[in-house]
Motif scaffolding. Structure first.
Motif, PDB file in Angstrom:
ATOM      1  N   VAL A  55     -17.698   1.972  81.513  1.00 51.50           N
ATOM      2  CA  VAL A  55     -17.558   1.733  80.075  1.00 51.50           C
ATOM      3  C   VAL A  55     -18.664   2.461  79.298  1.00 51.50           C
ATOM      4  O   VAL A  55     -18.463   2.935  78.173  1.00 51.50           O
ATOM      5  N   ASP A  56     -19.819   2.605  79.937  1.00 47.64           N
ATOM      6  CA  ASP A  56     -20.948   3.317  79.330  1.00 47.64           C
ATOM      7  C   ASP A  56     -20.588   4.785  79.040  1.00 47.64           C
ATOM      8  O   ASP A  56     -21.106   5.401  78.105  1.00 47.64           O
ATOM      9  N   GLU A  57     -19.691   5.346  79.855  1.00 49.44           N
ATOM     10  CA  GLU A  57     -19.236   6.743  79.629  1.00 49.44           C
ATOM     11  C   GLU A  57     -18.460   6.843  78.319  1.00 49.44           C
ATOM     12  O   GLU A  57     -18.411   7.889  77.702  1.00 49.44           O
ATOM     13  N   ILE A  58     -17.810   5.731  77.958  1.00 51.21           N
ATOM     14  CA  ILE A  58     -16.918   5.751  76.788  1.00 51.21           C
ATOM     15  C   ILE A  58     -17.666   5.306  75.526  1.00 51.21           C
ATOM     16  O   ILE A  58     -17.566   5.933  74.476  1.00 51.21           O
ATOM     17  N   ILE A  59     -18.413   4.208  75.647  1.00 48.94           N
ATOM     18  CA  ILE A  59     -19.183   3.683  74.512  1.00 48.94           C
ATOM     19  C   ILE A  59     -20.621   3.480  75.000  1.00 48.94           C
ATOM     20  O   ILE A  59     -20.971   2.409  75.498  1.00 48.94           O
ATOM     21  N   PRO A  60     -21.456   4.524  74.895  1.00 50.96           N
ATOM     22  CA  PRO A  60     -22.818   4.422  75.448  1.00 50.96           C
ATOM     23  C   PRO A  60     -23.575   3.216  74.887  1.00 50.96           C
ATOM     24  O   PRO A  60     -23.520   2.940  73.687  1.00 50.96           O
ATOM     25  N   GLY A  61     -24.217   2.471  75.795  1.00 45.80           N
ATOM     26  CA  GLY A  61     -25.021   1.314  75.379  1.00 45.80           C
ATOM     27  C   GLY A  61     -24.195   0.163  74.814  1.00 45.80           C
ATOM     28  O   GLY A  61     -24.714  -0.664  74.062  1.00 45.80           O
ATOM     29  N   PHE A  62     -22.919   0.079  75.206  1.00 45.56           N
ATOM     30  CA  PHE A  62     -22.001  -0.901  74.602  1.00 45.56           C
ATOM     31  C   PHE A  62     -22.521  -2.333  74.672  1.00 45.56           C
ATOM     32  O   PHE A  62     -22.286  -3.146  73.784  1.00 45.56           O
ATOM     33  N   TRP A  63     -23.248  -2.665  75.754  1.00 49.37           N
ATOM     34  CA  TRP A  63     -23.650  -4.059  75.984  1.00 49.37           C
ATOM     35  C   TRP A  63     -24.624  -4.578  74.929  1.00 49.37           C
ATOM     36  O   TRP A  63     -24.803  -5.765  74.758  1.00 49.37           O
ATOM     37  N   GLU A  64     -25.235  -3.639  74.181  1.00 47.03           N
ATOM     38  CA  GLU A  64     -26.153  -4.066  73.124  1.00 47.03           C
ATOM     39  C   GLU A  64     -25.397  -4.699  71.956  1.00 47.03           C
ATOM     40  O   GLU A  64     -25.941  -5.502  71.214  1.00 47.03           O
ATOM     41  N   ARG A  65     -24.128  -4.301  71.762  1.00 41.59           N
ATOM     42  CA  ARG A  65     -23.406  -4.807  70.593  1.00 41.59           C
ATOM     43  C   ARG A  65     -22.058  -5.426  70.921  1.00 41.59           C
ATOM     44  O   ARG A  65     -21.433  -6.068  70.074  1.00 41.59           O
ATOM     45  N   ALA A  66     -21.593  -5.272  72.159  1.00 42.93           N
ATOM     46  CA  ALA A  66     -20.283  -5.832  72.530  1.00 42.93           C
ATOM     47  C   ALA A  66     -20.427  -7.324  72.836  1.00 42.93           C
ATOM     48  O   ALA A  66     -21.521  -7.784  73.167  1.00 42.93           O
ATOM     49  N   PRO A  67     -19.321  -8.084  72.740  1.00 43.36           N
ATOM     50  CA  PRO A  67     -19.396  -9.522  73.031  1.00 43.36           C
ATOM     51  C   PRO A  67     -19.413  -9.787  74.539  1.00 43.36           C
ATOM     52  O   PRO A  67     -18.433 -10.267  75.104  1.00 43.36           O
ATOM     53  N   VAL A  68     -20.544  -9.430  75.199  1.00 38.27           N
ATOM     54  CA  VAL A  68     -20.632  -9.746  76.633  1.00 38.27           C
ATOM     55  C   VAL A  68     -21.206 -11.155  76.765  1.00 38.27           C
ATOM     56  O   VAL A  68     -21.988 -11.599  75.925  1.00 38.27           O
ATOM     57  N   GLU A  69     -20.789 -11.872  77.810  1.00 40.46           N
ATOM     58  CA  GLU A  69     -21.185 -13.273  77.961  1.00 40.46           C
ATOM     59  C   GLU A  69     -22.465 -13.398  78.789  1.00 40.46           C
ATOM     60  O   GLU A  69     -23.466 -13.891  78.329  1.00 40.46           O
ATOM     61  N   ARG A  70     -22.417 -12.940  80.038  1.00 39.23           N
ATOM     62  CA  ARG A  70     -23.581 -13.021  80.921  1.00 39.23           C
ATOM     63  C   ARG A  70     -23.681 -11.739  81.764  1.00 39.23           C
ATOM     64  O   ARG A  70     -22.641 -11.176  82.142  1.00 39.23           O
ATOM     65  N   ALA A  71     -24.895 -11.331  82.057  1.00 40.15           N
ATOM     66  CA  ALA A  71     -25.115 -10.206  82.970  1.00 40.15           C
ATOM     67  C   ALA A  71     -25.081 -10.751  84.397  1.00 40.15           C
ATOM     68  O   ALA A  71     -25.770 -11.733  84.698  1.00 40.15           O
TER      69      ALA A  71
END
Ligand code: FAD
Length: 436
Positions: A55-71
């Motif tokens: 997913v990082d290839e498509i939206i770099p750094g996505f986890w900073e702003r995407a609604p992720v729940e837990r790492a």
């Protein structure tokens, strides 16, 4: 709808469709993204995990702003027997640190966010609308090209390229003649329940820190006589439990999906994980499981197929593969747009990108797995039984000497099935279980 012609129409705003629309909108092309749900993700359920690297290839750094729940910091595979489990797992400081390898997400939040990314880039999203049919134009005696879609209100909308991102059931892909009718043999059916539990309790129970999560996959129980999987995923303040098996084996084995999930919840090791949880929702969904031999034709004049509709599943990994295939189709659409040629001659570039991908190679490499698990549908059950009985002997301390104990363990393994078959089950299992 006022506008009647787009550069591209994408059917389905799941991970594949929204990524295709995002890629195309970034190229300043006009793109209509059509979703039958009231909003993207409204009709979806999964555990589930988003794997960062793709997913990082498509939206770099996505986890900073995407609604992720837990790492995810702990991954476990349980070989589950009726009252015990052999647990294979991994927790490591090198794994449990930013940017992390995978994240749990909730689909209605994730899909909506991703579709909004496409809209922010310029895509037009049409919710609450089912695409009923494809519109074609004859270009020769037997040749045709795809030029649009027919909506549930009978309206027709046109585009130079149609991308089918409609998920596992893929009715339009079949209508387009790109795929044979889907059968129960080529699907697995999963039931999911979502439970609420306060975040702090989740962290204590699964021994993870704030915003950290664990994932547990299990095979064996309760699927004697069928190839299936149990999955447990942690979100912020919810826990997802899924139980699913190959659909034809559910049918021939007369397995009741509802009973399977009840049996799973009663297992002492799972019961204690869910103690005090409140059931919030439940549902079921299919996953394409036909493997390499059932992949559809991926493109034709003016059309491409992506994501689950194209059968891109490896283990339980599908969402990020759907997104990558959506990106490849979007890039190909942009090339076709630049050349003003939407024929198979240009769209073949999509097939080339897919064939170069790691996931296509994985799906091809495990092409025997589907047949194997149809011929040996008790393979997971026997592996699990062997592992649990051997583990009991290994850990249980008695009065025999070591040589006697080894002999006993060898006899236990042989009494279940020949060693060669156990090795083959293990090899095929690794292909099929995937890595969580
Ligand atoms: C129980 C379960 C657990 C899973 N866990 C994981 C996991 O942990 N990690 C992972 O990577 N993958 C997981 N998967 C697989 C993953 O969910 C799929 O691979 C992924 O959703 C495929 O994305 P897609 O966009 O191709 O299809 P979908 O997500 O199915 O999206 C298709 C969209 O198209 C819409 N649609 C369909 N037909 C029409 C139509 N005619 N008109 C308009 N709209 C239409 C649907 O409403 C839907 O929104 C799991 C699947 C299940 C069932």
């Amino acid at each position: 709808m006022n506008k009647k012609h787009f550069d591209c129409i994408v059917v389905g705003a799941g991970p594949a469709g929204s990524t295709a629309a995002l890629t195309i909108a970034r190229e300043n092309m006009s793109v209509l993204l059509i979703e039958r749900g009231t909003s993207p993700g409204a009709k979806k359920l999964f555990g589930g995990l988003i794997h960062r690297s793709a997913v990082d290839e498509i939206i770099p750094g996505f986890w900073e702003r995407a609604p992720v729940e837990r790492a995810i910091v702990t991954d476990e595979l349980w070989l589950l027997d009726q009252t015990s489990a052999v647990k294979i797992g991994f927790t490591g400081l090198n794994y449990a640190k930013p940017p992390y390898n995978k994240f749990s997400v909730i689909r209605y939040k994730w899909d909506k966010w991703l579709a909004d990314e496409a809209v922010r880039a310029g895509a037009f999203l049409l919710n609450n609308t089912v695409v009923r049919h494809l519109v074609t134009e004859q270009t020769g005696l037997k040749a045709k090209k795809f030029i649009g879609v027919e909506l549930d209100n009978g309206e027709q909308v046109y585009a130079n390229i149609i991308i089918l991102a409609e998920g596992a059931n893929a009715a339009l892909t079949e209508e387009a003649g790109l795929r044979k009718p889907i059968t129960a043999k080529n699907l697995s059916l999963h039931t999911m329940e979502l439970y609420s539990l306060p975040a702090k309790k989740i962290e204590e129970r699964f021994n993870v820190g704030p915003n950290e999560g664990a994932v547990i996959g299990a095979i064996g129980y309760p699927f004697a006589g069928a190839i299936g999987k149990v999955g447990i995923w942690l979100q912020k303040d919810t826990i997802a439990l899924t139980v699913g098996a190959l659909l034809d084996q559910i049918v021939t084995g007369k397995l009741n999906p509802y009973q399977l999930i009840i049996q799973t919840k009663k297992h002492p090791l799972i019961n204690s994980l869910l103690a005090g949880c409140k059931l919030l929702s439940y549902g079921s969904h299919t996953i394409p499981k036909g493997g390499y031999d059932t992949l559809p034709q991926l493109f034709s004049n003016g059309i491409m197929v992506v994501g689950d509709a194209a059968g891109f599943i490896s283990g339980r990994r599908g969402a990020d593969l759907a997104m990558l295939s959506g990106m490849y189709a979007g890039e190909t659409a942009a090339q076709a747009h630049a050349k003003g040629d939407y024929s198979t001659k240009v769209l073949k570039a999509y097939l080339n990108k897919i064939q170069d991908s790691f996931f296509y190679k994985d799906i091809k490499a495990s092409k025997e797995s589907s047949d194997y698990f149809h011929n040996y549908q008790d393979a997971d059950f026997l592996i699990t039984k062997t592992a649990n009985e051997l583990a009991y002997e290994f850990f249980h301390v008695g009065l025999e000497n070591k040589k006697e104990k080894m002999k006993k363990m060898k006899n236990i393994a042989l009494s279940i099935q020949p060693v060669l078959k156990t090795s083959e089950d293990l090899y095929q299992g690794v292909q099929h279980w995937g890595f969580f």
